[in-house]
Design an enzyme around this catalytic site. Structure first.
Site: not given
Ligand code: URA
Length: 210
Positions: A105, A109, A201, A204
């Site tokens: 990302r 932008t 995430d 992660d």
């Molecule tokens: N990506 C993720 O890993 N977790 C989220 O909650 C949103 C996007």
């Protein structure tokens, strides 16, 4: 697939998902659960694969028995979290071809930018299953599907673990022809784009980064 969104409400999927949501679930267990759920989701995603029959000799007699009708498959992992779904599905469909889409990302932008794209030949002739655990804003999913269509894919499904209503709406607007299979439609996105209540995430948590 007739439905644009399929939520797999099977008890095993829901039980494993609850374990994955728990913040105390360690990385190794999280990864194993994701692998198991990926196979249960794939079961639903491939439900309508066409069958033919072939002759087989059982120990007792010959019969005409169902077999996949040679439908070619491509699994496409949206990096990096998609890899957590990929391995389990490949175990179930070992002959599938595999592709990878890498997007990041742009912080200015906020739009997805491609940094890697490698997919099997003949996508136009294959059922393409794109995998990414989290359908959040939908920006990267829509961009990944754009790229796959640009490479010739016409029969695409999107398989994810969790979806946000915002991401589902964005996908429906951009790619109404791409059915989505997920384990849960969560409540909403928070203001930094995380799915709520979600599981944090996914990358992660599966790779132990952070
Ligand atoms: N990506 C993720 O890993 N977790 C989220 O909650 C949103 C996007």
């Amino acid at each position: 697939m007739a439905e644009h969104l399929t939520i797999v409400d099977h008890p095993l999927v829901q039980h494993k998902l609850t374990l994955m949501r728990d913040r105390r679930t360690p990385t190794a267990v999280f990864r194993q659960l994701l692998r198991e759920i990926s196979q249960l989701l794939a079961y639903e995603t491939t439900r309508e694969l066409p069958l033919t029959t072939k002759s087989v000799e059982t120990p007792l007699e010959e019969m005409e028995s169902p077999t996949l009708a040679g439908k070619k498959l491509a699994l496409v992992s949206i990096l990096r979290a998609g890899n957590g779904l990929l391995d389990g599905v490949l175990e179930l469909i070992p002959s599938a071809r595999v592709g990878f889409v890498g997007l990041y990302r742009d912080e200015e932008t906020l739009q997805p930018v491609q940094y890697y794209f490698k997919v099997p030949h003949g996508l136009d002739d294959r059922l393409v299953i794109a995998v990414d655990p989290m359908l959040a804003t939908g920006n990267s999913s829509v961009a990944a599907i754009d790229l796959l269509k640009g490479a010739g894919a016409t029969n695409i499904r999107f398989m994810c673990l969790l979806a946000a209503p915002e991401g589902v709406a964005r996908m429906k607007e951009a790619h109404p022809d791409v059915p989505i299979v997920t384990a849960s439609l969560d409540r909403e996105l928070n203001d930094v784009g995380y799915i709520m209540p979600g599981l944090g995430d996914a990358g992660d948590r599966m790779f132990g980064t952070k």
